[in-house]
Write an enzyme that holds these catalytic residues in place. Structure first.
Site, PDB file in Angstrom:
ATOM      1  N   ASP A 124       0.813  -1.213   0.000  1.00 51.15           N
ATOM      2  CA  ASP A 124       0.000   0.000   0.000  1.00 51.15           C
ATOM      3  C   ASP A 124       0.849   1.267   0.000  1.00 51.15           C
ATOM      4  OD1 ASP A 124      -2.045  -1.831   0.177  1.00 51.15           O
ATOM      5  OD2 ASP A 124      -3.159  -0.711   1.684  1.00 51.15           O
ATOM      6  N   ARG A 160       0.698   5.766  17.889  1.00 45.68           N
ATOM      7  CA  ARG A 160       0.457   6.784  16.869  1.00 45.68           C
ATOM      8  C   ARG A 160       0.997   8.165  17.232  1.00 45.68           C
ATOM      9  NH1 ARG A 160       0.804   2.749  14.234  1.00 45.68           N
ATOM     10  NH2 ARG A 160      -1.001   1.762  13.256  1.00 45.68           N
ATOM     11  N   ASP A 184      -6.901   5.178  12.703  1.00 49.23           N
ATOM     12  CA  ASP A 184      -5.560   5.731  12.531  1.00 49.23           C
ATOM     13  C   ASP A 184      -5.540   7.024  11.736  1.00 49.23           C
ATOM     14  OD1 ASP A 184      -4.198   3.959  14.089  1.00 49.23           O
ATOM     15  OD2 ASP A 184      -3.608   2.632  12.461  1.00 49.23           O
ATOM     16  N   SER A 205      -5.106  -8.447   8.713  1.00 50.79           N
ATOM     17  CA  SER A 205      -4.072  -7.417   8.758  1.00 50.79           C
ATOM     18  C   SER A 205      -3.419  -7.407  10.132  1.00 50.79           C
ATOM     19  CB  SER A 205      -4.660  -6.038   8.436  1.00 50.79           C
ATOM     20  OG  SER A 205      -5.553  -5.633   9.453  1.00 50.79           O
TER      21      SER A 205
END
Length: 420
Positions: free
Chosen positions: A20, A100, A129, A185
């Site tokens: 990606d 994050r 996210d 994932s």
């Protein structure tokens, strides 16, 4: 929305080296952007950062930053979460959420250094996210703009599925990993590993035993329990000792945490399988393993029971919920989070001592605790002794009036109910 570059526009792309973000990198380059790739090391397993850097440069990146954020992640993000007993919806220990802001902070620093006008990420348009990255970036540098390809009309029209991504990769000479794509994932950092999407979107489909990376199946964990001792100072872990296998005492924050991951993983500690509420309003199913974090939460809660005042604990508990909510929703650098973090840090002033724990087949059991500043008094609590001790007077006969006063409203309510 459609992304267009002006001559000389710079963008810092959060880059992993996967399909990606490699597609996004090439797409931005082809759009005319001066792309600076940024890869954060927050403890991913087996990542070859030299290979990631070489791949980014080969695809047209003007520069590549590899930032080792592991120590900062532990001291500035995990430790405050431990002090707060932070847990989202009573179950999730916030592994992805905590990573994050540390990633975003470095991204903004790089963008500022490079004079970039944009930051970019590969987060999906349905997940948390995207919110976390962008709120953190805006809080730290309000002038930065964000490019989110998975919300870009042109990008979405071009890439409707994985086959479109693969076709573009072949067309643009982007190397594709020959390893078959897992049916789920994965997000990894040293605090946890999370698994979602794919087969896991069916809440009746259990996780595959072989997918776990940090923990063994509790059923096949060692048949012998292992004891450890964790020392805290002001609510922060400062030393770990293995009581079953005496040896080196670990005091470095990163080494200490990695050791808790190792020993917790060895005994199958920290697996959960939940459905949670994303900030964007969608429920999602996730499987998580957080061995070190699970151990620390149990130990820290226990030491607080020994050392923290009851009324302070009530207030702190209410702030812990807000801490977890702010962290999960991406407001780490917001003023409300600053307030909560400072208040929680103050509540930890006397949370100093050690906790002995036993790890066995997925379980974490506290077997002892000690503190020089404990509020607990054996003499005061004893059923065998009258009075208090330690200059604290307690007369059991005083409890009669205490009970009578507290019963007043109950008796009043009872009398009213009888009239109905």
């Amino acid at each position: 929305m459609s992304t267009k570059a002006n001559p000389g526009d710079k963008v810092v792309l959060a880059y992993s080296g996967g399909l990606d973000t490699s597609i996004i990198l090439k797409w931005l380059v082809n759009k005319g952007f001066h792309v600076i790739c940024y890869c954060a090391n927050v403890g991913q397993f087996g990542e070859n950062f030299d290979k990631v850097k070489a791949k980014a440069l080969s695809l047209g990146a003007a520069a590549v930053y590899i930032a080792d954020l592991r120590a900062e992640f532990v001291t500035d993000y995990i430790w405050p979460a431990v002090q707060a007993n932070a847990i989202y919806e009573s179950r999730y220990l916030l592994g992805t959420s905590l990573a994050r802001p540390v990633i975003s902070k470095k991204m903004v620093e790089i963008a500022t250094k490079e004079g970039a006008q944009y930051v970019a990420h590969g987060a999906t348009g349905k997940g948390n996210d995207q919110v976390r990255f962008e709120l953190c970036a805006q809080a730290l540098n309000a002038s930065l703009k964000t490019i989110a390809p998975w919300r870009d009309t042109e990008f979405i029209e071009k890439f409707k599925g994985r086959q479109d991504l693969i076709a573009y990769a072949q067309e643009q000479g982007i190397p594709i990993d020959a390893t078959p794509k897992a049916p789920y994932s994965v997000d990894e950092n040293l605090y946890h590993t999370s698994y979602e999407s794919g087969m896991l979107e069916d809440p009746m489909t259990g996780p595959m035993p072989e997918m776990f990376k940090m923990t063994v199946d509790p059923k096949v964990a060692p048949n012998e329990a292992e004891k450890i001792r964790i020392h805290f100072a002001s609510g922060v872990p400062v030393k770990v000792t293995n009581l079953s296998h005496p040896g080196k005492e670990l005091t470095d924050p990163l080494e200490l945490f990695l050791e808790l991951n190792r020993v917790g993983g060895k005994h199958g500690v920290g697996r959960i399988d939940i459905v949670e509420n994303r900030f964007v309003g969608i429920k999602s199913r996730g499987v998580y393993e957080t061995p070190g974090g699970t151990i620390l939460r149990v130990a820290h809660l226990d030491l607080e029971g020994l050392c923290m005042d009851r009324e302070v604990m009530k207030l702190r508990d209410s702030l812990s919920v807000k801490f977890a909510e702010f962290c999960y929703n991406g407001f780490w650098f917001a003023p409300e989070m600053d307030f909560v973090r400072h208040a929680i840090a103050y509540s930890q002033t006397n949370i100093t001592g050690h906790v002995d724990m036993e790890l066995y087949k997925g379980n974490v059991t506290v077997v002892g605790r000690y503190s020089d500043v404990a509020l607990y008094s054996a003499d005061l609590a004893s059923m065998d002794l009258e009075g208090g001790g330690a200059n604290i007077e307690y007369n059991p006969s005083d409890a009669q009036g205490f009970i009578r006063i507290n019963a007043t409203r109950l008796k009043a309510f009872n009398c009213v109910q009888k009239k109905l």
